[in-house]
Scaffold this active site. Structure first.
Site, PDB file in Angstrom:
ATOM      1  N   SER A 107       0.854  -1.182   0.000  1.00  5.58           N
ATOM      2  CA  SER A 107       0.000   0.000   0.000  1.00  5.58           C
ATOM      3  C   SER A 107       0.890   1.231   0.000  1.00  5.58           C
ATOM      4  O   SER A 107       1.830   1.327   0.793  1.00  5.58           O
ATOM      5  CB  SER A 107      -0.900  -0.010   1.247  1.00  5.58           C
ATOM      6  OG  SER A 107      -1.782   1.082   1.232  1.00  5.58           O
TER       7      SER A 107
ATOM      8  N   SER B 205       4.063   3.997   3.332  1.00  4.06           N
ATOM      9  CA  SER B 205       3.686   2.780   2.618  1.00  4.06           C
ATOM     10  C   SER B 205       3.859   1.596   3.566  1.00  4.06           C
ATOM     11  O   SER B 205       4.328   1.749   4.692  1.00  4.06           O
ATOM     12  CB  SER B 205       4.528   2.594   1.353  1.00  4.06           C
ATOM     13  OG  SER B 205       5.881   2.336   1.677  1.00  4.06           O
ATOM     14  N   LYS B 206       3.492   0.438   3.093  1.00  2.00           N
ATOM     15  CA  LYS B 206       3.661  -0.785   3.876  1.00  2.00           C
ATOM     16  C   LYS B 206       3.591  -1.961   2.927  1.00  2.00           C
ATOM     17  O   LYS B 206       2.934  -1.900   1.882  1.00  2.00           O
ATOM     18  CB  LYS B 206       2.558  -0.918   4.936  1.00  2.00           C
ATOM     19  CG  LYS B 206       2.857  -1.969   5.998  1.00  2.00           C
ATOM     20  CD  LYS B 206       3.962  -1.516   6.933  1.00  2.00           C
ATOM     21  CE  LYS B 206       4.274  -2.568   7.980  1.00  2.00           C
ATOM     22  NZ  LYS B 206       5.324  -2.100   8.905  1.00  2.00           N
ATOM     23  N   GLY B 207       4.263  -3.032   3.277  1.00  2.00           N
ATOM     24  CA  GLY B 207       4.206  -4.246   2.482  1.00  2.00           C
ATOM     25  C   GLY B 207       4.150  -5.458   3.386  1.00  2.00           C
ATOM     26  O   GLY B 207       4.652  -5.425   4.518  1.00  2.00           O
TER      27      GLY B 207
ATOM     28  N   ASP C 108      10.663  -5.421   9.165  1.00  2.00           N
ATOM     29  CA  ASP C 108       9.563  -5.378  10.122  1.00  2.00           C
ATOM     30  C   ASP C 108       9.450  -6.777  10.728  1.00  2.00           C
ATOM     31  O   ASP C 108      10.423  -7.544  10.710  1.00  2.00           O
ATOM     32  CB  ASP C 108       8.273  -4.947   9.407  1.00  2.00           C
ATOM     33  CG  ASP C 108       7.176  -4.524  10.362  1.00  2.00           C
ATOM     34  OD1 ASP C 108       7.198  -3.369  10.813  1.00  2.00           O
ATOM     35  OD2 ASP C 108       6.290  -5.346  10.663  1.00  2.00           O
TER      36      ASP C 108
END
EC number: 1.4.1.3
Length: 443
Positions: free
Chosen positions: A41, A85-87, A127
Site C-alpha cells: 500500500s 507505505s507498507k508491504g 519489520d
C-alpha cells in the site's frame, strides 16, 4: 478532523490510499510449485515512500493499508520527508530454510519492482519476520532491476547490514527512541511527571514484549536512566523482580532457552497474561496491538503508559486510562525512532559518505587543544578515562543517537506546544495526530 479546519474535500483526499495492490506469484521449491500472496500500500503525498516489509501468516490487505496510513502520519509528525507505505507477505518464515526464504524474497521483490513505485521512489525496511538478511536480498534485486542506477539503488532499502551500506544504531533505533520520548516528556514541566519526579531514577517499569524494541528499551532505561525494570512479559508468561531485572542476563537466558521463563534472577509466572497489570510507574507495551483493552484497562496500575508497539491501547481503554489520570504517550510519536534512523541511512547511502567522516578528526584535535589548555591552567592532569572520552571525535553511532534525540525532543515540543495552545484537544494522542495531519495537508 474537527480540530483541523481543512478545506472541503481535503480530508477525504488525505484518507485515500493512492496505490493499494496485491501480488501473487509462484516459486518452485521442494520439488513442487508453491503460491504466495502479498500486499503493498502506497500513499504518495510525499516521495520517496517509506514502508517496512513484514512476513506474517496472519497478514492481510486491510492491515497493510492501515499501517501505511500510520507510517504516513508518523513520518509527517517527526518531519521526515517520506510518504507512507507498507508491504506484507503472507508467510510464516519459520517454516522455510534460509535458502528457500531467499528465493521467495527475491521473487517478491521482483513483483514489487514491476509496480509504479519502484526503485528511487520507494524505501523499504525490515519489520516483523524480516531483518538485515532479507533487506540485503531485496537491495540486490533492486540493483539487478536497475543496473544503470547504481548511485541510488542502495538507498531503496534500509535496515541493511553495515557491510551492505547499513548504518550504526539502526537495530537499537526504535528502543532508543522510546527512551528519548520518555525523557522528553518528563523533562517538560507541563506534564505531570512521575509523582512530581522529572527523571526515571528508581522508577518501577513494566515492559510487555522482549523482542528488538522491548529489549533495547529495557536495556537503555535500566543502564542509563537507572530505572527498575520490575516485570517483563511475553506470550508464555512473565518474569518479575521488585528490585529490578538484569536485562542482559535475561536476554542471554532467552537466547539459550527460547523463553524468558525459568530465569534465575526473577520469579516466573507461566501462562499468565497479567504482567501488564502489575503495579508500576511506567508501563511500556512493546509487543502487540490491542494489548490494553476495555476488559483489562481498569486493572492497570501505571502512572505513565508509553506505546512502543503500534496500537497497543484500544480506543475504549484509552478513555478509561485517561479518566483515571494516566498519561499516555502515543505510538505515533514513541516508536518513530526506527523511521528517523532509516532516513539517516538513506541519506548516508545517497551521499556515499559515512556520518562523521569529514569532521571527526578535526573535532578530536579541537578537543585535544581544549583539554591540554585546561590541564595547563589547573596544573592537574585529567583522569585517563575521562580524557579519552572527551577527546573522542564522535563515531557514526554517536551522531545517529544525537540526531535521533534531537528529532524526538523537538517533536515532543511541537506536541506539547499544540496541547498548550489548544487545550480542547484533551490528550497527547489527539495533539500528535492534529500536528501530523496539518503537515500532510500543507504538502
Amino acid at each position: 478532523m474537527s480540530f483541523l479546519d481543512l478545506p472541503e474535500g481535503l480530508p477525504e483526499r488525505i484518507i485515500q490510499c493512492n496505490s493499494p495492490y496485491t501480488v501473487r506469484f509462484g516459486v518452485r521449491l521442494r520439488g513442487r510449485m508453491y503460491s504466495f500472496i502479498g500486499w503493498r500500500s502506497v500513499r504518495e503525498h510525499c516521495e520517496p515512500v517509506k514502508g517496512d516489509i513484514r512476513y506474517a501468516s496472519n497478514a492481510d490487505a486491510e492491515e497493510v493499508e492501515a499501517l501505511a496510513a500510520l507510517m504516513t502520519l508518523k513520518c509527517s509528525l517527526v518531519d521526515v520527508p517520506f510518504g507512507g507505505s507498507k508491504g506484507a507477505l503472507k508467510i510464516d518464515p519459520r517454516g522455510w530454510t534460509p535458502q528457500e526464504l531467499e528465493h521467495i524474497t527475491r521473487r517478491f521483490t521482483q513483483e514489487m519492482n514491476k509496480r509504479p513505485d519502484r526503485a528511487r521512489r520507494q524505501c523499504v525496511g525490515s519489520d516483523i519476520g524480516t531483518g538485515e538478511r532479507e533487506m540485503a536480498w531485496m537491495m540486490d534485486e533492486f540493483r539487478r532491476a536497475n543496473p544503470t542506477d547504481v548511485v541510488t539503488s542502495g538507498a531503496c532499502v534500509t535496515g541493511k547490514p553495515l557491510s551492505k551500506g547499513g548504518i550504526a544504531g539502526r537495530a537499537e533505533s526504535t528502543g532508543r527512541g522510546v527512551q528519548f520520548a520518555i525523557q522528553s516528556s518528563l523533562r517538560d514541566t507541563r506534564t505531570p511527571g512521575l509523582d512530581g519526579r522529572r527523571n526515571l531514577k528508581g522508577a518501577s517499569t513494566v515492559i510487555q514484549g522482549f523482542g528488538n524494541v522491548g529489549y533495547h528499551a529495557a536495556r537503555f532505561l535500566s543502564e542509563e536512566d537507572d530505572a527498575r525494570v520490575t516485570v517483563l512479559a511475553e506470550r508464555d508468561g512473565y518474569v518479575a523482580n521488585p528490585e529490578g531485572l538484569s536485562i542482559e542476563a535475561l536476554k542471554q537466558h532467552q537466547i539459550r532457552t527460547g523463553s524468558i521463563l525459568g530465569f534465575d534472577g526473577a520469579k516466573s509466572i507461566a501462562g499468565d497474561m497479567c504482567g501488564v497489570e502489575q503495579p508500576c510507574d511506567v508501563l511500556i507495551p512493546a509487543a502487540m496491538e490491542n494489548a490494553i483493552h476495555a476488559e483489562n484497562a481498569e486493572r492497570m496500575k501505571a502512572h505513565l503508559v508509553v506505546e512502543a508497539a503500534n496500537g497497543p491501547v484500544t480506543f475504549e481503554a484509552d478513555e478509561i486510562l485517561r479518566s483515571r489520570g494516566v498519561t499516555i504517550l502515543p505510538d505515533l510519536y514513541v516508536n518513530a525512532g526506527g523511521v528517523v534512523v532509516s532516513y539517516f541511512e538513506r541519506v548516508k547511502n545517497l551521499t556515499h559518505i559515512p556520518f562523521g567522516l569529514m569532521e571527526r578528526r578535526r573535532r578530536e584535535r579541537g578537543n585535544h587543544t581544549i583539554a591540554t589548555a585546561l590541564e595547563r591552567m589547573t596544573g592537574k592532569e585529567s583522569p585517563a578515562d575521562m580524557r579519552d572520552e572527551f577527546l573522542e571525535g564522535g563515531a557514526e553511532i554517536d551522531l545517529v543517537r544525537s540526531g535521533l534525540e534531537d528529532v524526538m525532543r523537538s517533536t515532543w515540543t511541537r506536541i506539547a506546544d499544540l496541547m498548550e495552545q489548544q487545550p480542547e484537544l484533551g490528550d497527547y494522542r489527539t495533539a500528535a495526530y492534529v500536528a501530523s495531519i496539518r503537515q500532510v495537508a500543507d504538502l
